[in-house]
Design an enzyme around this catalytic site. Sequence first.
Site, PDB file in Angstrom:
ATOM      1  N   ASP A  49       0.946  -0.911  -0.418  1.00  0.00           N
ATOM      2  CA  ASP A  49       0.117   0.070   0.139  1.00  0.00           C
ATOM      3  C   ASP A  49       1.051   1.571   0.267  1.00  0.00           C
ATOM      4  O   ASP A  49       1.554   1.373   0.426  1.00  0.00           O
ATOM      5  CB  ASP A  49      -0.720   0.226   1.360  1.00  0.00           C
ATOM      6  CG  ASP A  49      -1.439  -1.048   1.436  1.00  0.00           C
ATOM      7  OD1 ASP A  49      -2.048  -2.133   0.281  1.00  0.00           O
ATOM      8  OD2 ASP A  49      -2.065  -1.329   2.346  1.00  0.00           O
TER       9      ASP A  49
HETATM   10  N1  URA Z   1      -1.218  -6.160   3.889  1.00  0.00           N
HETATM   11  C1  URA Z   1      -1.969  -5.451   4.464  1.00  0.00           C
HETATM   12  O1  URA Z   1      -2.502  -4.156   4.606  1.00  0.00           O
HETATM   13  N2  URA Z   1      -0.912  -3.482   3.012  1.00  0.00           N
HETATM   14  C2  URA Z   1       0.132  -3.817   2.337  1.00  0.00           C
HETATM   15  O2  URA Z   1       0.932  -2.728   1.891  1.00  0.00           O
HETATM   16  C3  URA Z   1       0.412  -5.436   2.693  1.00  0.00           C
HETATM   17  C4  URA Z   1       0.035  -6.391   3.457  1.00  0.00           C
END
Ligand code: URA
Length: 234
Positions: free
Chosen positions: A102
């Site tokens: 993310d």
């Molecule tokens: N899980 C998440 O919630 N975000 C990420 O970036 C990776 C795994």
Amino acid sequence: MKLVKHIANLGYGSRKQVQWLFREGRVTDADGEVLYADDAVPPACVRIDGEPLDPPPGLLLMLHKPVGVTCSTKDAGRLVYDLLPPRYRLRDPVLSTVGRLDRETSGLLLLTDDGQLLHRIIAPKAKLPKVYVATLAEDLRGDEAALFAAGTLLLDGEKTPLLPAELEVLGPRRARLTLHEGRYHQVRRMFAAVGNHVEALHRERVGGLTLGDLPEGQWRALGDEDRARLFTPG
Ligand code: URA
């Protein structure tokens, strides 16, 4: 493959632009001899403006992704590609992120232009561990580790329960979570499922690979030893 096409595929320009590099005498061999577009010279011996060519296809990179950059090729904000040499975005085959982090997640991100390798890493049957450290908005309740390890947790809107995951408590609001799959926003949704909220998330390991001392925002190309370590979870 013809040299012009090879150089164009590395992102140095269109074939026409690469032809011009030859015409301008900017393409030489290792001894500085000017090369012509139809010369049959191994790419490893080619220099442009005296510099060796970028690495050939088969790249695997590790990036220490900072918070605030997006794993996308076109987004209004800062992209992970902005942290790489500009030519890398123009390569063919394209350099893709191996899965995604993310925008607000930092840590270890792999990129490759090798489709087979990418699938080997993300294939569900590979079950390569991905290790995250989460900072939480609320104190842990105490039952999260058992719940995540059970292999029965169903995330909102999903039909298949999550694979067992290991939670290590690092503090009242800090935990290390090891996943063996990669679902959308998985860590954030897992903590949401137990009434918590992830305030900060960092990925510290994929398979047997860690960031080591790679500073935030920096990247490095991975060689054979790193590749072997990737598939040998510690
Ligand atoms: N899980 C998440 O919630 N975000 C990420 O970036 C990776 C795994």
